[in-house]
Design a protein around this motif. Structure first.
Motif, mmCIF file in Angstrom:
data_model
loop_
_atom_site.group_PDB
_atom_site.id
_atom_site.type_symbol
_atom_site.label_atom_id
_atom_site.label_comp_id
_atom_site.label_asym_id
_atom_site.label_seq_id
_atom_site.Cartn_x
_atom_site.Cartn_y
_atom_site.Cartn_z
ATOM 1 N N VAL A 178 0.781 -1.130 -0.058
ATOM 2 C CA VAL A 178 -0.121 -0.001 0.084
ATOM 3 C C VAL A 178 0.762 1.160 0.038
ATOM 4 O O VAL A 178 1.895 1.313 0.956
ATOM 5 N N TYR A 179 0.681 2.097 -1.025
ATOM 6 C CA TYR A 179 1.346 3.238 -1.072
ATOM 7 C C TYR A 179 0.785 4.391 -0.529
ATOM 8 O O TYR A 179 -0.419 4.497 -1.122
ATOM 9 N N ASP A 180 0.862 5.080 0.350
ATOM 10 C CA ASP A 180 0.039 6.184 1.203
ATOM 11 C C ASP A 180 -1.438 5.868 1.097
ATOM 12 O O ASP A 180 -1.616 4.457 1.441
ATOM 13 N N ARG A 181 -2.144 6.871 0.728
ATOM 14 C CA ARG A 181 -3.758 6.219 0.682
ATOM 15 C C ARG A 181 -4.068 6.188 -0.877
ATOM 16 O O ARG A 181 -5.369 6.510 -1.155
ATOM 17 N N ARG A 182 -3.139 6.246 -1.825
ATOM 18 C CA ARG A 182 -3.508 6.417 -3.033
ATOM 19 C C ARG A 182 -3.744 5.038 -4.017
ATOM 20 O O ARG A 182 -4.344 5.224 -4.897
ATOM 21 N N LEU A 183 -2.980 3.964 -3.580
ATOM 22 C CA LEU A 183 -3.045 2.798 -4.552
ATOM 23 C C LEU A 183 -2.393 1.752 -3.700
ATOM 24 O O LEU A 183 -1.490 1.907 -2.713
ATOM 25 N N ALA A 184 -2.841 0.450 -4.045
ATOM 26 C CA ALA A 184 -2.584 -0.814 -3.433
ATOM 27 C C ALA A 184 -2.252 -1.773 -4.451
ATOM 28 O O ALA A 184 -2.908 -1.757 -5.660
ATOM 29 N N THR A 185 -1.151 -2.302 -4.349
ATOM 30 C CA THR A 185 -0.521 -3.495 -5.514
ATOM 31 C C THR A 185 -1.011 -4.824 -4.805
ATOM 32 O O THR A 185 -0.623 -4.956 -3.624
ATOM 33 N N VAL A 186 -1.499 -5.782 -5.468
ATOM 34 C CA VAL A 186 -1.718 -6.915 -4.947
ATOM 35 C C VAL A 186 -1.340 -8.209 -5.844
ATOM 36 O O VAL A 186 -1.662 -8.019 -7.100
ATOM 37 N N GLU A 187 -0.170 -8.886 -5.424
ATOM 38 C CA GLU A 187 0.428 -9.882 -6.388
ATOM 39 C C GLU A 187 -0.467 -11.178 -6.397
ATOM 40 O O GLU A 187 -0.677 -11.570 -5.168
ATOM 41 N N THR A 188 -0.326 -11.875 -7.696
ATOM 42 C CA THR A 188 -0.904 -13.173 -7.694
ATOM 43 C C THR A 188 0.220 -13.808 -8.351
ATOM 44 O O THR A 188 1.131 -13.470 -8.855
ATOM 45 N N GLY A 189 -0.382 -15.154 -8.977
ATOM 46 C CA GLY A 189 0.894 -16.030 -9.411
ATOM 47 C C GLY A 189 0.878 -15.732 -10.933
ATOM 48 O O GLY A 189 2.275 -16.036 -11.382
ATOM 49 N N THR A 190 0.361 -14.980 -11.478
ATOM 50 C CA THR A 190 0.590 -14.514 -12.887
ATOM 51 C C THR A 190 0.464 -13.133 -13.198
ATOM 52 O O THR A 190 0.800 -12.612 -14.365
ATOM 53 N N GLY A 191 0.432 -12.403 -12.074
ATOM 54 C CA GLY A 191 0.270 -10.933 -12.265
ATOM 55 C C GLY A 191 -0.036 -10.215 -11.073
ATOM 56 O O GLY A 191 0.230 -10.753 -9.989
ATOM 57 N N ALA A 192 -0.380 -8.815 -11.369
ATOM 58 C CA ALA A 192 -0.437 -8.037 -10.307
ATOM 59 C C ALA A 192 -1.748 -7.067 -10.366
ATOM 60 O O ALA A 192 -1.923 -6.637 -11.749
ATOM 61 N N LEU A 193 -2.461 -6.905 -9.409
ATOM 62 C CA LEU A 193 -3.586 -5.923 -9.603
ATOM 63 C C LEU A 193 -3.125 -4.425 -9.139
ATOM 64 O O LEU A 193 -2.464 -4.501 -8.042
ATOM 65 N N ILE A 194 -3.507 -3.530 -9.639
ATOM 66 C CA ILE A 194 -3.235 -2.420 -9.228
ATOM 67 C C ILE A 194 -4.713 -1.461 -8.966
ATOM 68 O O ILE A 194 -5.352 -1.290 -9.726
ATOM 69 N N LEU A 195 -4.856 -1.285 -7.673
ATOM 70 C CA LEU A 195 -6.120 -0.824 -7.230
ATOM 71 C C LEU A 195 -5.981 0.717 -6.801
ATOM 72 O O LEU A 195 -5.308 0.930 -5.896
ATOM 73 N N ARG A 196 -6.778 1.605 -7.250
ATOM 74 C CA ARG A 196 -6.785 2.917 -6.987
ATOM 75 C C ARG A 196 -8.070 3.468 -6.313
ATOM 76 O O ARG A 196 -8.128 4.671 -5.998
ATOM 77 N N ASP A 197 -9.025 2.633 -6.341
ATOM 78 C CA ASP A 197 -10.261 3.150 -5.596
ATOM 79 C C ASP A 197 -10.132 3.010 -4.173
ATOM 80 O O ASP A 197 -9.242 2.207 -3.460
ATOM 81 N N HIS A 198 -10.633 4.142 -3.625
ATOM 82 C CA HIS A 198 -10.100 4.444 -2.212
ATOM 83 C C HIS A 198 -10.663 3.396 -1.117
ATOM 84 O O HIS A 198 -10.148 3.053 -0.221
ATOM 85 N N ARG A 199 -11.948 2.694 -1.686
ATOM 86 C CA ARG A 199 -12.332 1.559 -0.679
ATOM 87 C C ARG A 199 -11.439 0.657 -0.784
ATOM 88 O O ARG A 199 -11.134 -0.187 0.298
ATOM 89 N N ASP A 200 -10.757 0.160 -2.065
ATOM 90 C CA ASP A 200 -9.937 -0.907 -1.989
ATOM 91 C C ASP A 200 -8.643 -0.613 -1.232
ATOM 92 O O ASP A 200 -8.294 -1.461 -0.405
ATOM 93 N N VAL A 201 -8.239 0.346 -1.451
ATOM 94 C CA VAL A 201 -6.976 0.987 -0.661
ATOM 95 C C VAL A 201 -7.181 0.946 0.606
ATOM 96 O O VAL A 201 -6.269 0.273 1.504
ATOM 97 N N THR A 202 -8.111 1.525 1.361
ATOM 98 C CA THR A 202 -8.448 1.272 2.635
ATOM 99 C C THR A 202 -8.721 -0.027 3.031
ATOM 100 O O THR A 202 -8.317 -0.260 4.220
ATOM 101 N N ALA A 203 -9.268 -0.913 2.410
ATOM 102 C CA ALA A 203 -9.505 -2.163 2.966
ATOM 103 C C ALA A 203 -8.336 -2.975 3.029
ATOM 104 O O ALA A 203 -8.059 -3.766 4.074
ATOM 105 N N TYR A 204 -7.085 -2.602 2.354
ATOM 106 C CA TYR A 204 -6.006 -3.247 2.282
ATOM 107 C C TYR A 204 -5.084 -2.707 3.581
ATOM 108 O O TYR A 204 -4.180 -3.324 4.197
ATOM 109 N N ARG A 205 -5.292 -1.474 3.766
ATOM 110 C CA ARG A 205 -4.621 -0.800 4.752
ATOM 111 C C ARG A 205 -5.477 -1.467 6.114
ATOM 112 O O ARG A 205 -4.421 -1.608 7.008
ATOM 113 N N ASP A 206 -6.507 -1.682 6.039
ATOM 114 C CA ASP A 206 -7.095 -2.428 7.286
ATOM 115 C C ASP A 206 -6.547 -3.561 7.692
ATOM 116 O O ASP A 206 -6.397 -4.154 8.772
ATOM 117 N N ASP A 207 -6.377 -4.560 6.553
ATOM 118 C CA ASP A 207 -6.097 -5.747 6.527
ATOM 119 C C ASP A 207 -4.574 -5.635 7.220
ATOM 120 O O ASP A 207 -4.318 -6.446 8.035
#
Length: 280
Positions: free
Chosen positions: A221-250
């Motif tokens: 998680v980078y600041d409150r702006r972005l989260a990257t989630v790695e999988t076996g074949t790539g990565a999701l780049i999430l910019r929705d504030h709800r997604d970023v907040t969810a990963y900060r909470d995790d």
């Protein structure tokens, strides 16, 4: 909502067209909308032309200004969520060159100040020894010397006192034997060394405790702006504030189970010694 990888990061034009149509149906001008949403007219124009991907809060302001509700609002929110999500598959990254990916990460690190790394199965490049970095991309064909050099160069960001880093590693991530025993012991020593930097918090979650959580992926998680989630074949780049907040909470939950400071260093030292201890 179901994500289709081929659509992620590619729906900006769809969103732009839908927003433009919604505004025109409401009989409003870009200038009026900009004033109601406390935006510049240039920003509204860039959103409606697809040059700028609006944040979810921008969409919510626009919907409120246009009094859009029901199916129309749901469609716009769905498009915005997809536009704020990007899929980067490993094969595309390899075709472009992994050193290019390192440049992208360096740019992101340059504009961010607060970093949270949850490491489930491997040690990230910022914490890795040269041997570990080399082994982590050993399966990639071709000469990867530029990528290795760039990964090691990026480690300098750890010494920037204006930035703060928190790393949480599972025991599996720290101890996975990617290297021969002596080299793994050196990697443990590297973690101990980095943990002493004043702007770095490094913690490990040992396997001998009770952790009533079920992490599925490595993420950053980078600041409150972005989260990257790695999988076996790539990565999701999430910019929705709800997604970023969810990963900060995790991250905050996992952080509660980690050992930091001297307790962490003592455990890492024990693991380092275990790699060089003669087998019975």
């Amino acid at each position: 909502m179901t994500f289709e990888p081929e659509r992620l990061g590619q729906s900006r034009s769809d969103l732009a067209e839908a927003l433009r149509s919604a505004r025109k149906r409401a009989g409003k001008t870009q200038t009026w909308l900009a004033r109601r949403c406390n935006m510049s007219q240039t920003k509204v124009s860039n959103i409606e032309s697809g040059k700028l991907t609006p944040a979810m809060v921008d969409i919510e302001l626009i919907l409120e200004a246009l009094e859009a509700t029901g199916p129309e609002a749901e469609k716009l929110l769905s498009l915005a969520r997809t536009a704020n999500t990007e899929w980067q598959d490993h094969w595309s990254s390899r075709r472009k060159g992994l050193d290019k990916k390192q440049n992208e990460l360096a740019r992101l690190e340059a504009v961010s100040t607060e970093f949270r790394f949850f490491l489930l199965s491997m040690i990230t490049g910022l914490l890795a020894t040269p041997e570990y970095v080399r082994a982590s991309i050993a399966d990639v064909p071709g000469d990867q010397s530029k990528t290795i050099a760039r990964k090691l160069e990026r480690q300098q960001v750890l010494y920037d006192s204006t930035k703060s880093f928190t790393f949480v590693l599972t025991e599996q991530a720290a101890r996975w034997p990617l290297l021969p025993p002596i080299a793994m012991a050196m990697q443990m020593d590297r973690l101990i060394s980095v943990s002493r930097l004043p702007n770095v918090r490094l913690g490990v979650i040992p396997l001998d405790g009770h952790v009533p959580e079920r992490p599925l992926n490595t993420f950053t998680v980078y600041d409150r702006r972005l989260a990257t989630v790695e999988t076996g074949t790539g990565a999701l780049i999430l910019r929705d504030h709800r997604d970023v907040t969810a990963y900060r909470d995790d991250f905050s939950r996992y952080e509660e189970y980690a050992l930091f400071g001297d307790d962490c260093r003592a455990l890492l030292a024990e693991w380092s010694a275990s790699f060089t201890r003669p087998r019975q």
